[in-house]
Enzyme design. Structure first.
Site, PDB file in Angstrom:
ATOM      1  CE1 TYR A 202       7.644   0.099  -3.083  1.00  0.00           C
ATOM      2  CE2 TYR A 202       5.841   1.669  -2.922  1.00  0.00           C
ATOM      3  CZ  TYR A 202       6.856   0.947  -2.328  1.00  0.00           C
ATOM      4  OH  TYR A 202       7.097   1.076  -0.981  1.00  0.00           O
TER       5      TYR A 202
ATOM      6  CD  GLU B 195      -2.511  -1.210   2.669  1.00  0.00           C
ATOM      7  OE1 GLU B 195      -1.966  -0.657   3.650  1.00  0.00           O
ATOM      8  OE2 GLU B 195      -3.404  -2.036   2.784  1.00  0.00           O
TER       9      GLU B 195
HETATM   10  C1  LIG Z   1      10.844   5.685  -1.586  1.00  0.00           C
HETATM   11  C2  LIG Z   1      12.304   5.586  -1.139  1.00  0.00           C
HETATM   12  C3  LIG Z   1      12.495   4.341  -0.276  1.00  0.00           C
HETATM   13  C4  LIG Z   1      13.205   5.472  -2.415  1.00  0.00           C
HETATM   14  O1  LIG Z   1      14.549   5.195  -1.994  1.00  0.00           O
HETATM   15  P1  LIG Z   1      15.807   5.688  -2.856  1.00  0.00           P
HETATM   16  O2  LIG Z   1      17.018   5.007  -2.310  1.00  0.00           O
HETATM   17  O3  LIG Z   1      15.863   7.173  -2.907  1.00  0.00           O
HETATM   18  O4  LIG Z   1      15.439   5.116  -4.307  1.00  0.00           O
HETATM   19  P2  LIG Z   1      16.472   4.793  -5.495  1.00  0.00           P
HETATM   20  O5  LIG Z   1      17.587   5.791  -5.501  1.00  0.00           O
HETATM   21  O6  LIG Z   1      16.870   3.369  -5.412  1.00  0.00           O
HETATM   22  O7  LIG Z   1      15.548   5.029  -6.786  1.00  0.00           O
HETATM   23  C5  LIG Z   1      15.151   3.949  -7.630  1.00  0.00           C
HETATM   24  C6  LIG Z   1      14.120   4.475  -8.628  1.00  0.00           C
HETATM   25  O8  LIG Z   1      12.945   4.901  -7.953  1.00  0.00           O
HETATM   26  C7  LIG Z   1      12.407   6.092  -8.550  1.00  0.00           C
HETATM   27  N1  LIG Z   1      12.525   7.231  -7.614  1.00  0.00           N
HETATM   28  C8  LIG Z   1      13.077   7.203  -6.375  1.00  0.00           C
HETATM   29  N2  LIG Z   1      12.953   8.415  -5.773  1.00  0.00           N
HETATM   30  C9  LIG Z   1      12.315   9.212  -6.658  1.00  0.00           C
HETATM   31  C10 LIG Z   1      11.891  10.563  -6.616  1.00  0.00           C
HETATM   32  N3  LIG Z   1      12.120  11.355  -5.541  1.00  0.00           N
HETATM   33  N4  LIG Z   1      11.217  11.060  -7.683  1.00  0.00           N
HETATM   34  C11 LIG Z   1      10.985  10.288  -8.771  1.00  0.00           C
HETATM   35  N5  LIG Z   1      11.377   8.995  -8.875  1.00  0.00           N
HETATM   36  C12 LIG Z   1      12.022   8.454  -7.827  1.00  0.00           C
HETATM   37  C13 LIG Z   1      13.257   6.342  -9.783  1.00  0.00           C
HETATM   38  O9  LIG Z   1      12.679   5.595 -10.843  1.00  0.00           O
HETATM   39  C14 LIG Z   1      14.580   5.730  -9.370  1.00  0.00           C
HETATM   40  O10 LIG Z   1      15.389   5.339 -10.445  1.00  0.00           O
HETATM   41  P3  LIG Z   1      16.411   6.451 -11.057  1.00  0.00           P
HETATM   42  O11 LIG Z   1      17.163   7.064  -9.916  1.00  0.00           O
HETATM   43  O12 LIG Z   1      17.263   5.617 -11.975  1.00  0.00           O
HETATM   44  O13 LIG Z   1      15.565   7.464 -11.753  1.00  0.00           O
HETATM   45  C15 LIG Z   1      12.751   6.870  -0.370  1.00  0.00           C
HETATM   46  O14 LIG Z   1      12.353   8.012  -1.108  1.00  0.00           O
HETATM   47  C16 LIG Z   1      12.163   6.985   1.040  1.00  0.00           C
HETATM   48  O15 LIG Z   1      12.710   6.450   2.008  1.00  0.00           O
HETATM   49  N6  LIG Z   1      11.008   7.710   1.190  1.00  0.00           N
HETATM   50  C17 LIG Z   1      10.381   7.895   2.517  1.00  0.00           C
HETATM   51  C18 LIG Z   1       9.705   6.631   3.001  1.00  0.00           C
HETATM   52  C19 LIG Z   1       8.642   6.144   1.999  1.00  0.00           C
HETATM   53  O16 LIG Z   1       7.877   6.934   1.448  1.00  0.00           O
HETATM   54  N7  LIG Z   1       8.613   4.815   1.789  1.00  0.00           N
HETATM   55  C20 LIG Z   1       7.644   4.189   0.914  1.00  0.00           C
HETATM   56  C21 LIG Z   1       6.352   3.957   1.652  1.00  0.00           C
HETATM   57  S1  LIG Z   1       5.150   3.047   0.698  1.00  0.00           S
END
Ligand SMILES: CC(C)(COP(=O)(O)OP(=O)(O)OC[C@H]1O[C@@H](n2cnc3c(N)ncnc32)[C@H](O)[C@@H]1OP(=O)(O)O)[C@@H](O)C(=O)NCCC(=O)NCCS
Length: 142
Positions: free
Chosen positions: A109, A97
């Site tokens: 995702y 979710e």
């Molecule tokens: C969601 C989260 C876990 C992503 O972690 P991250 O280490 O920054 O992600 P990655 O660097 O591995 O990114 C992988 C892909 O995800 C997408 N992505 C990640 N962050 C993004 C952003 N801010 N905007 C757009 N796309 C994004 C992109 O497709 C990215 O690939 P790319 O860098 O080649 O474009 C992080 O933003 C986070 O901790 N957020 C707060 C907690 C949260 O919301 N968790 C999910 C709850 S359902």
């Protein structure tokens, strides 16, 4: 279990309602919960992902990366490892979710092949009084 404090810190940084260390300890001692942690550096873990398994399905409970370490591929690495560990545990489908306004998580995702299979209206309760919907997403692991 040694990482419970670090996971609490990461969760509090990532979400409006952070889970307590007690909640993490309970989850980490549950044999149906599978977790992966990104080692980070001297300051300890900088990301984690947890999923709960039930029969041949699983649900992502939470995933978070330290703010200072985002957009470096850690979230993708955590999901890759989580999915491969779940597949080794004979999990055929993975659900999650996500708040419909959480663009970063939804992008992550979709990048991993998750598709929207449902929507729960007014699912989250924010401190500012708003109540965004949850998207339910699914990916087959088989
Ligand atoms: C969601 C989260 C876990 C992503 O972690 P991250 O280490 O920054 O992600 P990655 O660097 O591995 O990114 C992988 C892909 O995800 C997408 N992505 C990640 N962050 C993004 C952003 N801010 N905007 C757009 N796309 C994004 C992109 O497709 C990215 O690939 P790319 O860098 O080649 O474009 C992080 O933003 C986070 O901790 N957020 C707060 C907690 C949260 O919301 N968790 C999910 C709850 S359902």
């Amino acid at each position: 279990m040694d990482d419970a404090h670090a996971l609490t810190r990461l969760h509090t940084e990532g979400f409006e309602r952070g889970w307590s260390t007690g909640e993490f300890e309970q989850l980490l001692s549950d044999r149906s919960v599978l977790g992966v942690v990104s080692a980070g550096g001297f300051s300890g873990p900088n990301g984690f992902a947890l999923a709960r398994m039930a029969a041949d399905e699983a649900e992502i409970l939470s995933i978070a990366v330290a703010r200072s370490a985002r957009r470096q591929g850690i979230g993708a690495a955590l999901l890759t490892h989580l999915i491969s560990s779940l597949a080794q545990n004979r999990i055929a489908a993975l659900f999650l979710e996500v708040e419909e306004e959480n663009a970063a998580a939804i992008a992550l995702y979709r990048h991993f092949g998750f598709a929207e299979v449902g929507k729960r209206k007014s699912y989250y309760k924010r401190a500012d009084g708003s109540s965004p919907a949850a998207l339910v997403m699914r990916r087959s692991l088989a």
